[in-house]
Design an enzyme around this catalytic site. Structure first.
Site, PDB file in Angstrom:
ATOM      1  N   ASN A  14       0.834  -1.201   0.000  1.00 23.30           N
ATOM      2  CA  ASN A  14       0.000   0.000   0.000  1.00 23.30           C
ATOM      3  C   ASN A  14       0.867   1.249   0.000  1.00 23.30           C
ATOM      4  O   ASN A  14       1.974   1.255   0.535  1.00 23.30           O
ATOM      5  CB  ASN A  14      -0.966  -0.012   1.196  1.00 23.30           C
ATOM      6  CG  ASN A  14      -0.396   0.670   2.432  1.00 23.30           C
ATOM      7  OD1 ASN A  14      -0.420   1.896   2.546  1.00 23.30           O
ATOM      8  ND2 ASN A  14       0.142  -0.130   3.348  1.00 23.30           N
TER       9      ASN A  14
ATOM     10  N   ASN B  70       4.117   6.598  14.635  1.00 22.38           N
ATOM     11  CA  ASN B  70       4.533   5.997  13.372  1.00 22.38           C
ATOM     12  C   ASN B  70       5.801   6.740  12.951  1.00 22.38           C
ATOM     13  O   ASN B  70       5.735   7.921  12.614  1.00 22.38           O
ATOM     14  CB  ASN B  70       3.417   6.184  12.331  1.00 22.38           C
ATOM     15  CG  ASN B  70       3.843   5.720  10.959  1.00 22.38           C
ATOM     16  OD1 ASN B  70       4.953   5.229  10.767  1.00 22.38           O
ATOM     17  ND2 ASN B  70       2.963   5.887   9.984  1.00 22.38           N
TER      18      ASN B  70
ATOM     19  N   CYS C  97       7.657   7.487   8.508  1.00 28.13           N
ATOM     20  CA  CYS C  97       7.453   8.503   7.480  1.00 28.13           C
ATOM     21  C   CYS C  97       8.682   9.403   7.321  1.00 28.13           C
ATOM     22  O   CYS C  97       9.496   9.526   8.238  1.00 28.13           O
ATOM     23  CB  CYS C  97       6.206   9.313   7.791  1.00 28.13           C
ATOM     24  SG  CYS C  97       6.019   9.653   9.510  1.00 28.13           S
TER      25      CYS C  97
ATOM     26  N   ILE D 190       5.928  -4.889  13.841  1.00 24.69           N
ATOM     27  CA  ILE D 190       6.641  -4.007  12.951  1.00 24.69           C
ATOM     28  C   ILE D 190       5.680  -3.239  12.016  1.00 24.69           C
ATOM     29  O   ILE D 190       4.537  -3.653  11.838  1.00 24.69           O
ATOM     30  CB  ILE D 190       7.634  -4.800  12.025  1.00 24.69           C
ATOM     31  CG1 ILE D 190       6.880  -5.874  11.239  1.00 24.69           C
ATOM     32  CG2 ILE D 190       8.785  -5.348  12.795  1.00 24.69           C
ATOM     33  CD1 ILE D 190       7.712  -6.639  10.226  1.00 24.69           C
ATOM     34  N   ASN D 191       6.191  -2.180  11.418  1.00 25.00           N
ATOM     35  CA  ASN D 191       5.457  -1.506  10.352  1.00 25.00           C
ATOM     36  C   ASN D 191       5.718  -2.263   9.038  1.00 25.00           C
ATOM     37  O   ASN D 191       6.329  -3.332   9.046  1.00 25.00           O
ATOM     38  CB  ASN D 191       5.911  -0.037  10.265  1.00 25.00           C
ATOM     39  CG  ASN D 191       4.750   0.868   9.847  1.00 25.00           C
ATOM     40  OD1 ASN D 191       3.996   0.516   8.940  1.00 25.00           O
ATOM     41  ND2 ASN D 191       4.611   2.007  10.490  1.00 25.00           N
ATOM     42  N   THR D 192       5.281  -1.721   7.928  1.00 21.61           N
ATOM     43  CA  THR D 192       5.393  -2.438   6.646  1.00 21.61           C
ATOM     44  C   THR D 192       6.818  -2.388   6.075  1.00 21.61           C
ATOM     45  O   THR D 192       7.603  -1.498   6.407  1.00 21.61           O
ATOM     46  CB  THR D 192       4.425  -1.825   5.614  1.00 21.61           C
ATOM     47  OG1 THR D 192       4.666  -0.414   5.574  1.00 21.61           O
ATOM     48  CG2 THR D 192       2.989  -2.080   5.991  1.00 21.61           C
TER      49      THR D 192
ATOM     50  N   GLY E 284       1.547  -9.702   9.802  1.00 27.82           N
ATOM     51  CA  GLY E 284       1.218 -11.018   9.264  1.00 27.82           C
ATOM     52  C   GLY E 284       0.284 -11.863  10.096  1.00 27.82           C
ATOM     53  O   GLY E 284       0.132 -13.059   9.814  1.00 27.82           O
TER      54      GLY E 284
ATOM     55  N   GLY F 169      -3.774  -6.625  11.434  1.00 29.32           N
ATOM     56  CA  GLY F 169      -3.776  -5.576  10.420  1.00 29.32           C
ATOM     57  C   GLY F 169      -4.509  -5.988   9.157  1.00 29.32           C
ATOM     58  O   GLY F 169      -5.746  -6.044   9.122  1.00 29.32           O
TER      59      GLY F 169
HETATM   60  C1  LIG Z   1      -3.658   0.114   4.086  1.00 25.78           C
HETATM   61  C2  LIG Z   1      -2.732   0.235   5.261  1.00 25.78           C
HETATM   62  C3  LIG Z   1      -2.620   1.448   5.937  1.00 25.78           C
HETATM   63  C4  LIG Z   1      -1.753   1.583   7.034  1.00 25.78           C
HETATM   64  N1  LIG Z   1      -1.671   2.771   7.688  1.00 25.78           N
HETATM   65  C5  LIG Z   1      -0.851   2.890   8.770  1.00 25.78           C
HETATM   66  C6  LIG Z   1      -0.782   4.121   9.506  1.00 25.78           C
HETATM   67  O1  LIG Z   1      -1.503   5.096   9.238  1.00 25.78           O
HETATM   68  N2  LIG Z   1       0.100   4.188  10.546  1.00 25.78           N
HETATM   69  C7  LIG Z   1       0.884   3.122  10.908  1.00 25.78           C
HETATM   70  O2  LIG Z   1       1.675   3.227  11.860  1.00 25.78           O
HETATM   71  N3  LIG Z   1       0.807   1.938  10.247  1.00 25.78           N
HETATM   72  C8  LIG Z   1      -0.034   1.808   9.201  1.00 25.78           C
HETATM   73  N4  LIG Z   1      -0.115   0.597   8.548  1.00 25.78           N
HETATM   74  C9  LIG Z   1       0.720  -0.545   8.989  1.00 25.78           C
HETATM   75  C10 LIG Z   1      -0.098  -1.539   9.825  1.00 25.78           C
HETATM   76  O3  LIG Z   1      -0.620  -0.938  10.986  1.00 25.78           O
HETATM   77  C11 LIG Z   1       0.762  -2.768  10.207  1.00 25.78           C
HETATM   78  O4  LIG Z   1       1.899  -2.353  10.943  1.00 25.78           O
HETATM   79  C12 LIG Z   1       1.254  -3.526   8.983  1.00 25.78           C
HETATM   80  O5  LIG Z   1       0.239  -3.604   8.015  1.00 25.78           O
HETATM   81  C13 LIG Z   1       1.741  -4.939   9.333  1.00 25.78           C
HETATM   82  O6  LIG Z   1       0.705  -5.713   9.895  1.00 25.78           O
HETATM   83  P1  LIG Z   1      -0.193  -6.743   9.029  1.00 25.78           P
HETATM   84  O7  LIG Z   1       0.752  -7.616   8.270  1.00 25.78           O
HETATM   85  O8  LIG Z   1      -1.017  -7.480  10.023  1.00 25.78           O
HETATM   86  O9  LIG Z   1      -1.033  -5.911   8.119  1.00 25.78           O
HETATM   87  C14 LIG Z   1      -0.989   0.449   7.448  1.00 25.78           C
HETATM   88  C15 LIG Z   1      -1.111  -0.768   6.766  1.00 25.78           C
HETATM   89  C16 LIG Z   1      -1.971  -0.893   5.701  1.00 25.78           C
HETATM   90  C17 LIG Z   1      -2.086  -2.220   4.998  1.00 25.78           C
END
Ligand SMILES: Cc1cc2nc3c(=O)[nH]c(=O)nc-3n(C[C@H](O)[C@H](O)[C@H](O)COP(=O)(O)O)c2cc1C
Length: 313
Positions: free
Chosen positions: A71, A129, A132, A193-195, A248, A269
């Site tokens: 994303n 977060n 960024c 973790i974040n992405t 995940g 997430g």
């Molecule tokens: C569409 C989308 C938007 C996200 N927006 C944010 C955000 O605004 N702030 C943040 O810290 N992480 C954001 N994330 C990261 C998620 O909170 C999470 O850390 C990440 O997706 C890994 O977890 P998951 O594999 O379960 O999705 C976003 C993820 C996705 C997929």
């Protein structure tokens, strides 16, 4: 009376269970309130908030990948004041914990957003977060420079009495460098973790699919990476710093991997997009697992996989 095996206290706050929803994958919760009672959740982390409203990036902003998605939403949000005045009054009616996810383009913006949220009744804690770009440092992410991160967390700790969690970026060589910076600056918890940065290419049009070229990879594909980073941080700090696991998780088994590696709570997430009920299924699954294994509380499993290795050596 049946003992509550998931209720626990963290940062001096009581949580019904350790299952939270992750920022950006659950909006501000209210849409999902049409499907189930949000009071069942341990906590909700709302979509990232900045000082002013942001429109986010141009399409394409999302692409499916093998076992996950990329994303590049671009942190679209209505701004912190709108959240506090319009959304929070509706959200705080639910008997769950609310964490506000905070970001900024520079240190001043982080501080201004955090100050407002610190005063907002109904916000239980802040999640930073730091993935960024820092516009004053040539666009390098806050979360990839330990010194910049230390300074930010140190200053934020001075202006908020609420629990301050730092959500670490996995896009670094050594996660311990940034984890150390946050622990030294007295962060109350680390969210791991974040992405992960990725690129997907449209082979017919022969160009990247996302308008921003790169995007953040999430979903089942990143589970082992999240578990590895939680493992590393827990191996160093044990329970001295609270680790919230995210990355995940789509079912109870995934959540258990995070917990056994050292997470005291977990966030769901991407799974919310294809099964909005998955957090509830995980809450139920964790309860069943605790009982099946004969534990008296889920916390007996936190970091347990580390001890099992020591036993075998
Ligand atoms: C569409 C989308 C938007 C996200 N927006 C944010 C955000 O605004 N702030 C943040 O810290 N992480 C954001 N994330 C990261 C998620 O909170 C999470 O850390 C990440 O997706 C890994 O977890 P998951 O594999 O379960 O999705 C976003 C993820 C996705 C997929």
């Amino acid at each position: 009376m049946e003992k509550d095996v998931l209720k626990h206290t963290l940062f001096g706050i009581e949580f019904k269970n350790p299952v939270w929803t992750a920022s950006g994958t659950f909006s501000y919760g209210l849409e999902v309130a049409k499907l189930y009672d949000l009071s069942l959740l341990g906590a909700i982390v709302v979509k990232g908030l900045s000082l002013k409203p942001r429109k986010g990036n141009m399409p394409e902003r999302i692409v499916e990948t093998p076992a996950g998605m990329l994303n590049s939403i671009g942190l679209q949000n209505p701004g912190v004041d709108y959240f506090i005045n319009e959304t929070l009054p509706k959200l705080k009616k639910y008997d769950t914990r609310i964490f506000a996810n905070v970001f900024g383009e520079d240190e001043e913006e982080y501080l201004a957003v955090a100050e407002r949220l610190d005063r907002a009744d109904g916000v239980d804690g802040l999640e930073l977060n730091v993935s960024c770009p820092n516009v004053k440092k040539g666009g390098i992410a806050f979360g990839s420079d330990p010194q910049v991160l230390y300074d930010l967390v140190y200053k934020l700790k001075k202006i908020t009495k609420k629990p301050l969690l730092v959500k670490l970026s996995p896009n670094v060589t050594n996660i311990l460098d940034t984890a150390d910076a946050c622990v030294s600056a007295n962060a109350d918890g680390l969210v791991l973790i974040n992405t992960l940065l990725g690129v997907a290419i449209d082979v017919e049009r022969e160009k990247p699919i996302l308008s921003t070229i790169t995007g953040g990879l999430s979903g089942p594909a990143i589970l082992p990476i999240a578990v590895r980073m939680i493992w590393q941080v827990y191996a160093k700090y044990g329970s001295k710093v609270a680790i919230i696991g995210v990355g995940g998780i789509s079912n109870t088994q995934d959540a258990l991997q995070h917990i056994l590696a050292g997470a005291v709570a977990i966030q769901v997430g991407t799974a919310n997009f294809y099964d909005p009920y998955s957090p509830l299924k995980i809450i139920d699954g964790l309860k069943q697992h605790v009982i099946k294994k004969g534990y008296s509380h889920y916390s007996e499993m936190v970091g347990k996989a580390h001890k099992m290795i020591l036993k075998e050596v």
